[in-house]
Motif scaffolding. Structure first.
Motif, PDB file in Angstrom:
ATOM      1  N   MET A   1     -50.121 -34.650  12.283  1.00  0.00           N
ATOM      2  CA  MET A   1     -50.751 -33.544  11.594  1.00  0.00           C
ATOM      3  C   MET A   1     -50.412 -32.252  12.337  1.00  0.00           C
ATOM      4  SD  MET A   1     -54.330 -32.608   9.899  1.00  0.00           S
ATOM      5  CE  MET A   1     -54.084 -33.985   8.933  1.00  0.00           C
ATOM      6  N   ARG A   2     -49.968 -31.254  11.588  1.00  0.00           N
ATOM      7  CA  ARG A   2     -49.656 -29.937  12.162  1.00  0.00           C
ATOM      8  C   ARG A   2     -50.654 -28.923  11.626  1.00  0.00           C
ATOM      9  NH1 ARG A   2     -45.039 -32.336  10.721  1.00  0.00           N
ATOM     10  NH2 ARG A   2     -44.910 -31.187   8.787  1.00  0.00           N
ATOM     11  N   ILE A   3     -51.353 -28.256  12.554  1.00  0.00           N
ATOM     12  CA  ILE A   3     -52.392 -27.295  12.200  1.00  0.00           C
ATOM     13  C   ILE A   3     -51.996 -25.932  12.752  1.00  0.00           C
ATOM     14  CG2 ILE A   3     -54.822 -26.682  12.478  1.00  0.00           C
ATOM     15  CD1 ILE A   3     -55.335 -29.729  12.980  1.00  0.00           C
ATOM     16  N   GLY A   4     -51.908 -24.932  11.882  1.00  0.00           N
ATOM     17  CA  GLY A   4     -51.588 -23.572  12.311  1.00  0.00           C
ATOM     18  C   GLY A   4     -52.832 -22.703  12.254  1.00  0.00           C
ATOM     19  N   VAL A   5     -53.077 -21.949  13.327  1.00  0.00           N
ATOM     20  CA  VAL A   5     -54.239 -21.057  13.384  1.00  0.00           C
ATOM     21  C   VAL A   5     -53.743 -19.656  13.698  1.00  0.00           C
ATOM     22  CG1 VAL A   5     -56.484 -20.604  14.447  1.00  0.00           C
ATOM     23  CG2 VAL A   5     -55.668 -22.967  14.252  1.00  0.00           C
ATOM     24  N   CYS A   6     -54.048 -18.709  12.812  1.00  0.00           N
ATOM     25  CA  CYS A   6     -53.592 -17.331  12.974  1.00  0.00           C
ATOM     26  C   CYS A   6     -54.775 -16.395  12.758  1.00  0.00           C
ATOM     27  CB  CYS A   6     -52.489 -17.026  11.967  1.00  0.00           C
ATOM     28  SG  CYS A   6     -51.693 -15.429  12.204  1.00  0.00           S
ATOM     29  N   GLY A   7     -54.859 -15.353  13.560  1.00  0.00           N
ATOM     30  CA  GLY A   7     -55.931 -14.372  13.434  1.00  0.00           C
ATOM     31  C   GLY A   7     -55.501 -13.170  12.621  1.00  0.00           C
ATOM     32  N   ALA A   8     -56.426 -12.615  11.855  1.00  0.00           N
ATOM     33  CA  ALA A   8     -56.148 -11.410  11.082  1.00  0.00           C
ATOM     34  C   ALA A   8     -55.984 -10.203  12.006  1.00  0.00           C
ATOM     35  CB  ALA A   8     -57.267 -11.159  10.072  1.00  0.00           C
ATOM     36  N   ALA A   9     -56.535 -10.289  13.193  1.00  0.00           N
ATOM     37  CA  ALA A   9     -56.417  -9.229  14.203  1.00  0.00           C
ATOM     38  C   ALA A   9     -56.636  -9.883  15.566  1.00  0.00           C
ATOM     39  CB  ALA A   9     -57.452  -8.137  13.956  1.00  0.00           C
ATOM     40  N   ARG A  10     -56.380  -9.133  16.614  1.00  0.00           N
ATOM     41  CA  ARG A  10     -56.628  -9.657  17.966  1.00  0.00           C
ATOM     42  C   ARG A  10     -58.124  -9.691  18.243  1.00  0.00           C
ATOM     43  NH1 ARG A  10     -52.203  -8.117  22.334  1.00  0.00           N
ATOM     44  NH2 ARG A  10     -53.557  -9.569  23.394  1.00  0.00           N
ATOM     45  N   GLY A  11     -58.523 -10.616  19.115  1.00  0.00           N
ATOM     46  CA  GLY A  11     -59.911 -10.659  19.557  1.00  0.00           C
ATOM     47  C   GLY A  11     -60.889 -11.319  18.609  1.00  0.00           C
ATOM     48  N   LEU A  12     -60.401 -12.151  17.701  1.00  0.00           N
ATOM     49  CA  LEU A  12     -61.292 -12.805  16.741  1.00  0.00           C
ATOM     50  C   LEU A  12     -61.655 -14.238  17.123  1.00  0.00           C
ATOM     51  CD1 LEU A  12     -59.812 -11.512  13.378  1.00  0.00           C
ATOM     52  CD2 LEU A  12     -61.950 -10.838  14.462  1.00  0.00           C
ATOM     53  N   GLY A  13     -61.045 -14.767  18.163  1.00  0.00           N
ATOM     54  CA  GLY A  13     -61.377 -16.122  18.591  1.00  0.00           C
ATOM     55  C   GLY A  13     -60.381 -17.179  18.174  1.00  0.00           C
ATOM     56  N   THR A  14     -59.170 -16.779  17.851  1.00  0.00           N
ATOM     57  CA  THR A  14     -58.134 -17.728  17.439  1.00  0.00           C
ATOM     58  C   THR A  14     -57.863 -18.755  18.537  1.00  0.00           C
ATOM     59  OG1 THR A  14     -57.150 -16.025  16.053  1.00  0.00           O
ATOM     60  CG2 THR A  14     -55.764 -17.906  16.601  1.00  0.00           C
ATOM     61  N   THR A  15     -57.722 -18.280  19.756  1.00  0.00           N
ATOM     62  CA  THR A  15     -57.433 -19.175  20.876  1.00  0.00           C
ATOM     63  C   THR A  15     -58.595 -20.134  21.127  1.00  0.00           C
ATOM     64  OG1 THR A  15     -55.911 -17.594  21.862  1.00  0.00           O
ATOM     65  CG2 THR A  15     -56.878 -19.236  23.345  1.00  0.00           C
ATOM     66  N   GLN A  16     -59.818 -19.631  21.060  1.00  0.00           N
ATOM     67  CA  GLN A  16     -60.976 -20.504  21.260  1.00  0.00           C
ATOM     68  C   GLN A  16     -61.034 -21.567  20.169  1.00  0.00           C
ATOM     69  OE1 GLN A  16     -64.687 -18.842  22.429  1.00  0.00           O
ATOM     70  NE2 GLN A  16     -65.820 -20.658  21.876  1.00  0.00           N
ATOM     71  N   LEU A  17     -60.737 -21.189  18.930  1.00  0.00           N
ATOM     72  CA  LEU A  17     -60.742 -22.167  17.849  1.00  0.00           C
ATOM     73  C   LEU A  17     -59.661 -23.228  18.073  1.00  0.00           C
ATOM     74  CD1 LEU A  17     -61.911 -23.207  15.213  1.00  0.00           C
ATOM     75  CD2 LEU A  17     -60.413 -21.600  14.000  1.00  0.00           C
ATOM     76  N   CYS A  18     -58.494 -22.822  18.575  1.00  0.00           N
ATOM     77  CA  CYS A  18     -57.431 -23.790  18.878  1.00  0.00           C
ATOM     78  C   CYS A  18     -57.878 -24.778  19.950  1.00  0.00           C
ATOM     79  CB  CYS A  18     -56.166 -23.064  19.322  1.00  0.00           C
ATOM     80  SG  CYS A  18     -55.327 -22.240  17.966  1.00  0.00           S
ATOM     81  N   LEU A  19     -58.541 -24.275  20.983  1.00  0.00           N
ATOM     82  CA  LEU A  19     -59.065 -25.166  22.028  1.00  0.00           C
ATOM     83  C   LEU A  19     -60.090 -26.135  21.447  1.00  0.00           C
ATOM     84  CD1 LEU A  19     -59.546 -22.776  25.067  1.00  0.00           C
ATOM     85  CD2 LEU A  19     -58.023 -24.747  24.933  1.00  0.00           C
ATOM     86  N   LEU A  20     -60.939 -25.633  20.593  1.00  0.00           N
ATOM     87  CA  LEU A  20     -61.966 -26.463  19.964  1.00  0.00           C
ATOM     88  C   LEU A  20     -61.328 -27.559  19.110  1.00  0.00           C
ATOM     89  CD1 LEU A  20     -65.088 -26.625  19.598  1.00  0.00           C
ATOM     90  CD2 LEU A  20     -64.799 -25.203  17.582  1.00  0.00           C
ATOM     91  N   ILE A  21     -60.332 -27.193  18.319  1.00  0.00           N
ATOM     92  CA  ILE A  21     -59.629 -28.171  17.484  1.00  0.00           C
ATOM     93  C   ILE A  21     -58.914 -29.191  18.375  1.00  0.00           C
ATOM     94  CG2 ILE A  21     -57.720 -28.503  15.864  1.00  0.00           C
ATOM     95  CD1 ILE A  21     -58.523 -25.739  14.653  1.00  0.00           C
ATOM     96  N   GLY A  22     -58.279 -28.722  19.436  1.00  0.00           N
ATOM     97  CA  GLY A  22     -57.594 -29.632  20.362  1.00  0.00           C
ATOM     98  C   GLY A  22     -58.553 -30.609  21.004  1.00  0.00           C
TER      99      GLY A  22
END
Length: 170
Positions: A1-22
């Motif tokens: 499964m390949r999951i892509g996570v992109c933020g509409a702007a910086r500082g929205l928590g994209t990286t934290q969501l990736c860690l959570l999904i991982g």
């Protein structure tokens, strides 16, 4: 499964969501998982998560095909996200409808709408008014999913579990 996570702007928590999904994919679902850091800041790669075997650069990840779940942290790089879109099983946009971030979210959703892919996107909002959320859903023909407050991406509680189940389909 390949999951892509992109933020509409910086500082929205994209990286934290990736860690959570991982964390969810690895510890809860038992999947061999890697997060590929393609963000502008390379925050995950530089922060030491690499030592835990969870994070890699795109170049390193390309050398290995042994992962059941690959999470792409795109930061707010829409151009890179669009290049990957056809290869992703789950596509997640992180956005906000807070008044000071809503304009960026609107611009981002407009770009997604023009590409014709908005039906496939799972758009997560961290906060903002419900009234503005409804207006954006109507204007851009999308469903915005509210993310619960998750303080620690390495602790999956019941609320986080339900949210991640809905989001990832793992």
């Amino acid at each position: 499964m390949r999951i892509g996570v992109c933020g509409a702007a910086r500082g929205l928590g994209t990286t934290q969501l990736c860690l959570l999904i991982g964390e969810y994919a690895t510890d809860i679902r038992g999947k061999k998982t890697i997060i590929i850091d393609k963000s502008e800041s390379r925050q995950l790669y530089q922060s030491g998560f690499l030592k835990k075997g969870l994070v890699a650069t795109a170049e390193e990840a390309a050398l290995s095909t042994e992962y059941e779940c690959i999470v792409y942290d795109m930061g707010s790089r829409l151009d890179e996200y669009v290049e990957l879109v056809n290869y992703l099983d789950v596509r997640i946009i992180v956005s906000s409808v807070l008044p000071w971030k809503a304009a960026k979210t609107g611009e981002f959703l407009e770009k997604i709408k023009v590409s014709g892919n908005q039906d496939e996107e799972k758009i997560v909002i961290l906060s903002g008014s419900r009234r503005l959320q409804k207006a954006y859903e109507k204007l851009y023909h999308v469903k915005l999913i509210r993310m619960p407050f998750i303080e620690d991406p390495f602790q999956i509680d019941q609320k986080s579990y339900r949210f991640l189940q809905l989001l990832t389909q793992l």
